[in-house]
Design a protein around this motif. Structure first.
Motif, PDB file in Angstrom:
ATOM      1  N   VAL A 170       0.798  -1.227   0.000  1.00  0.00           N
ATOM      2  CA  VAL A 170       0.000   0.000   0.000  1.00  0.00           C
ATOM      3  C   VAL A 170       0.830   1.278   0.000  1.00  0.00           C
ATOM      4  O   VAL A 170       0.338   2.325  -0.416  1.00  0.00           O
ATOM      5  CB  VAL A 170      -1.008   0.038   1.178  1.00  0.00           C
ATOM      6  N   ASP A 171       2.065   1.205   0.451  1.00  0.00           N
ATOM      7  CA  ASP A 171       2.900   2.403   0.524  1.00  0.00           C
ATOM      8  C   ASP A 171       4.345   2.065   0.148  1.00  0.00           C
ATOM      9  O   ASP A 171       5.262   2.211   0.970  1.00  0.00           O
ATOM     10  CB  ASP A 171       2.828   2.992   1.938  1.00  0.00           C
ATOM     11  N   PRO A 172       4.573   1.627  -1.084  1.00  0.00           N
ATOM     12  CA  PRO A 172       5.931   1.241  -1.476  1.00  0.00           C
ATOM     13  C   PRO A 172       6.864   2.460  -1.550  1.00  0.00           C
ATOM     14  O   PRO A 172       6.440   3.543  -1.954  1.00  0.00           O
ATOM     15  CB  PRO A 172       5.733   0.622  -2.862  1.00  0.00           C
ATOM     16  N   ASP A 173       8.105   2.247  -1.131  1.00  0.00           N
ATOM     17  CA  ASP A 173       9.075   3.334  -1.264  1.00  0.00           C
ATOM     18  C   ASP A 173       9.774   3.222  -2.620  1.00  0.00           C
ATOM     19  O   ASP A 173       9.432   2.343  -3.425  1.00  0.00           O
ATOM     20  CB  ASP A 173      10.070   3.337  -0.095  1.00  0.00           C
ATOM     21  N   ASP A 174      10.729   4.088  -2.860  1.00  0.00           N
ATOM     22  CA  ASP A 174      11.411   4.097  -4.158  1.00  0.00           C
ATOM     23  C   ASP A 174      12.114   2.775  -4.447  1.00  0.00           C
ATOM     24  O   ASP A 174      12.117   2.301  -5.589  1.00  0.00           O
ATOM     25  CB  ASP A 174      12.413   5.251  -4.237  1.00  0.00           C
ATOM     26  N   SER A 175      12.725   2.169  -3.429  1.00  0.00           N
ATOM     27  CA  SER A 175      13.399   0.879  -3.611  1.00  0.00           C
ATOM     28  C   SER A 175      12.408  -0.198  -4.038  1.00  0.00           C
ATOM     29  O   SER A 175      12.707  -1.014  -4.911  1.00  0.00           O
ATOM     30  CB  SER A 175      14.094   0.435  -2.324  1.00  0.00           C
ATOM     31  N   ASP A 176      11.242  -0.198  -3.405  1.00  0.00           N
ATOM     32  CA  ASP A 176      10.199  -1.161  -3.756  1.00  0.00           C
ATOM     33  C   ASP A 176       9.757  -0.970  -5.205  1.00  0.00           C
ATOM     34  O   ASP A 176       9.627  -1.929  -5.957  1.00  0.00           O
ATOM     35  CB  ASP A 176       8.976  -1.009  -2.840  1.00  0.00           C
ATOM     36  N   ARG A 177       9.532   0.277  -5.573  1.00  0.00           N
ATOM     37  CA  ARG A 177       9.074   0.571  -6.940  1.00  0.00           C
ATOM     38  C   ARG A 177      10.107   0.167  -7.991  1.00  0.00           C
ATOM     39  O   ARG A 177       9.752  -0.379  -9.028  1.00  0.00           O
ATOM     40  CB  ARG A 177       8.724   2.046  -7.072  1.00  0.00           C
ATOM     41  N   ARG A 178      11.372   0.476  -7.721  1.00  0.00           N
ATOM     42  CA  ARG A 178      12.432   0.093  -8.675  1.00  0.00           C
ATOM     43  C   ARG A 178      12.538  -1.421  -8.796  1.00  0.00           C
ATOM     44  O   ARG A 178      12.667  -1.957  -9.885  1.00  0.00           O
ATOM     45  CB  ARG A 178      13.773   0.682  -8.246  1.00  0.00           C
ATOM     46  N   ALA A 179      12.483  -2.097  -7.668  1.00  0.00           N
ATOM     47  CA  ALA A 179      12.631  -3.558  -7.671  1.00  0.00           C
ATOM     48  C   ALA A 179      11.496  -4.241  -8.410  1.00  0.00           C
ATOM     49  O   ALA A 179      11.698  -5.247  -9.083  1.00  0.00           O
ATOM     50  CB  ALA A 179      12.704  -4.076  -6.231  1.00  0.00           C
ATOM     51  N   ALA A 180      10.296  -3.684  -8.282  1.00  0.00           N
ATOM     52  CA  ALA A 180       9.110  -4.316  -8.864  1.00  0.00           C
ATOM     53  C   ALA A 180       8.553  -3.503 -10.025  1.00  0.00           C
ATOM     54  O   ALA A 180       7.341  -3.431 -10.218  1.00  0.00           O
ATOM     55  CB  ALA A 180       8.055  -4.508  -7.787  1.00  0.00           C
ATOM     56  N   ALA A 181       9.440  -2.918 -10.807  1.00  0.00           N
ATOM     57  CA  ALA A 181       8.995  -2.071 -11.921  1.00  0.00           C
ATOM     58  C   ALA A 181       8.083  -2.827 -12.878  1.00  0.00           C
ATOM     59  O   ALA A 181       7.061  -2.300 -13.320  1.00  0.00           O
ATOM     60  CB  ALA A 181      10.202  -1.506 -12.667  1.00  0.00           C
ATOM     61  N   LEU A 182       8.407  -4.058 -13.202  1.00  0.00           N
ATOM     62  CA  LEU A 182       7.558  -4.849 -14.098  1.00  0.00           C
ATOM     63  C   LEU A 182       6.300  -5.330 -13.375  1.00  0.00           C
ATOM     64  O   LEU A 182       5.213  -5.328 -13.949  1.00  0.00           O
ATOM     65  CB  LEU A 182       8.325  -6.052 -14.650  1.00  0.00           C
ATOM     66  N   LEU A 183       6.445  -5.725 -12.127  1.00  0.00           N
ATOM     67  CA  LEU A 183       5.335  -6.263 -11.340  1.00  0.00           C
ATOM     68  C   LEU A 183       4.259  -5.217 -11.066  1.00  0.00           C
ATOM     69  O   LEU A 183       3.097  -5.555 -10.860  1.00  0.00           O
ATOM     70  CB  LEU A 183       5.856  -6.820 -10.013  1.00  0.00           C
ATOM     71  N   ARG A 184       4.638  -3.949 -11.080  1.00  0.00           N
ATOM     72  CA  ARG A 184       3.680  -2.875 -10.800  1.00  0.00           C
ATOM     73  C   ARG A 184       3.324  -2.069 -12.041  1.00  0.00           C
ATOM     74  O   ARG A 184       2.615  -1.077 -11.950  1.00  0.00           O
ATOM     75  CB  ARG A 184       4.249  -1.947  -9.725  1.00  0.00           C
ATOM     76  N   HIS A 185       3.787  -2.489 -13.204  1.00  0.00           N
ATOM     77  CA  HIS A 185       3.546  -1.731 -14.431  1.00  0.00           C
ATOM     78  C   HIS A 185       2.109  -1.961 -14.908  1.00  0.00           C
ATOM     79  O   HIS A 185       1.733  -3.065 -15.302  1.00  0.00           O
ATOM     80  CB  HIS A 185       4.525  -2.152 -15.519  1.00  0.00           C
ATOM     81  N   PRO A 186       1.265  -0.926 -14.894  1.00  0.00           N
ATOM     82  CA  PRO A 186      -0.157  -1.100 -15.226  1.00  0.00           C
ATOM     83  C   PRO A 186      -0.404  -1.663 -16.621  1.00  0.00           C
ATOM     84  O   PRO A 186      -1.312  -2.476 -16.798  1.00  0.00           O
ATOM     85  CB  PRO A 186      -0.748   0.305 -15.103  1.00  0.00           C
ATOM     86  N   ASP A 187       0.387  -1.259 -17.590  1.00  0.00           N
ATOM     87  CA  ASP A 187       0.176  -1.759 -18.951  1.00  0.00           C
ATOM     88  C   ASP A 187       0.528  -3.235 -19.065  1.00  0.00           C
ATOM     89  O   ASP A 187      -0.157  -3.987 -19.764  1.00  0.00           O
ATOM     90  CB  ASP A 187       1.002  -0.955 -19.962  1.00  0.00           C
ATOM     91  N   LEU A 188       1.595  -3.651 -18.394  1.00  0.00           N
ATOM     92  CA  LEU A 188       2.004  -5.055 -18.460  1.00  0.00           C
ATOM     93  C   LEU A 188       1.035  -5.967 -17.713  1.00  0.00           C
ATOM     94  O   LEU A 188       0.765  -7.085 -18.144  1.00  0.00           O
ATOM     95  CB  LEU A 188       3.418  -5.232 -17.894  1.00  0.00           C
ATOM     96  N   LEU A 189       0.511  -5.491 -16.598  1.00  0.00           N
ATOM     97  CA  LEU A 189      -0.395  -6.313 -15.798  1.00  0.00           C
ATOM     98  C   LEU A 189      -1.849  -6.217 -16.235  1.00  0.00           C
ATOM     99  O   LEU A 189      -2.682  -6.997 -15.777  1.00  0.00           O
ATOM    100  CB  LEU A 189      -0.281  -5.960 -14.312  1.00  0.00           C
ATOM    101  N   ALA A 190      -2.164  -5.296 -17.126  1.00  0.00           N
ATOM    102  CA  ALA A 190      -3.556  -5.084 -17.544  1.00  0.00           C
ATOM    103  C   ALA A 190      -4.260  -6.357 -18.017  1.00  0.00           C
ATOM    104  O   ALA A 190      -5.415  -6.590 -17.630  1.00  0.00           O
ATOM    105  CB  ALA A 190      -3.624  -4.000 -18.612  1.00  0.00           C
ATOM    106  N   PRO A 191      -3.614  -7.195 -18.836  1.00  0.00           N
ATOM    107  CA  PRO A 191      -4.333  -8.406 -19.270  1.00  0.00           C
ATOM    108  C   PRO A 191      -4.698  -9.338 -18.112  1.00  0.00           C
ATOM    109  O   PRO A 191      -5.751  -9.960 -18.123  1.00  0.00           O
ATOM    110  CB  PRO A 191      -3.352  -9.093 -20.228  1.00  0.00           C
ATOM    111  N   VAL A 192      -3.841  -9.404 -17.103  1.00  0.00           N
ATOM    112  CA  VAL A 192      -4.107 -10.257 -15.939  1.00  0.00           C
ATOM    113  C   VAL A 192      -5.117  -9.577 -15.018  1.00  0.00           C
ATOM    114  O   VAL A 192      -6.093 -10.187 -14.596  1.00  0.00           O
ATOM    115  CB  VAL A 192      -2.796 -10.574 -15.185  1.00  0.00           C
ATOM    116  N   ALA A 193      -4.882  -8.314 -14.717  1.00  0.00           N
ATOM    117  CA  ALA A 193      -5.776  -7.578 -13.813  1.00  0.00           C
ATOM    118  C   ALA A 193      -7.188  -7.508 -14.377  1.00  0.00           C
ATOM    119  O   ALA A 193      -8.169  -7.604 -13.635  1.00  0.00           O
ATOM    120  CB  ALA A 193      -5.232  -6.168 -13.573  1.00  0.00           C
TER     121      ALA A 193
END
Length: 175
Positions: free
Chosen positions: A133-156
């Motif tokens: 719910v409140d990822p910091d910059d390290s979290d965002r960088r590490a999970a750039a693909l996992l949190r990318h809305p366009d990439l996850l759109a087909p699954v979501a």
């Protein structure tokens, strides 16, 4: 209760991190895995809120990753290897879809964690799911693909409406 859902949570989180891997080394992989596991845990607890729900899942099984693999194109890359991984049978498509929605929408994630407070799984505090719910910059960088809305759109998009219904029962579509 958690133990009953742990195979589904572990397999679904593993599917997410393999399909949308971390960007970086070992620390990035660990941060990405934690975020995936938190999202999947919230999604699983929402999807299976009672002991009876978890027991029924144990009887019927979660369904596996076949459709998710097809939607993301992973099935073509794996070839015959798909059948070699028994853990894939424990992947829950709805839970993966809901987790993808939570990873790409901070407001929805916060609403989902708040909804857990009404259930029997946990207190649903933000601290338990801070990286979701409140990822910091390290979290965002590490999970750039996992949190990318366009990439996850087909699954979501597979079960997004069901998640909204679960979080807002009785909502009207045109309100």
């Amino acid at each position: 209760m958690q133990a009953d859902l742990s195979p589904v949570i572990a397999a679904t989180a593993q599917w997410l991190t393999r399909s949308f891997p971390a960007s970086g080394g070992a620390l990035a992989s660990a941060l990405c895995e934690v975020q995936a596991r938190q999202a999947v845990t919230v999604a699983a607890w929402l999807r299976y809120p009672t002991e009876m729900d978890a027991a029924l899942l144990g009887v019927s099984g979660p369904g596996g990753s076949a459709r998710l693999d097809w939607v993301t194109g992973v099935d073509a890359a794996l070839g015959d290897e798909v059948d070699a991984h028994a853990w894939r049978t424990w992947v829950d498509e709805v839970v993966a879809s809901w987790a993808a929605s939570l990873l790409t929408d901070a407001e929805l994630a916060a609403q989902a964690v708040a909804a857990l407070a009404e259930g029997s799984h946990s207190s649903g505090t933000r601290a338990e799911f801070r990286r979701l719910v409140d990822p910091d910059d390290s979290d965002r960088r590490a999970a750039a693909l996992l949190r990318h809305p366009d990439l996850l759109a087909p699954v979501a998009g597979l079960h997004h409406g069901q998640l909204l219904d679960r979080l807002n029962p009785g909502r009207t579509l045109f309100a």
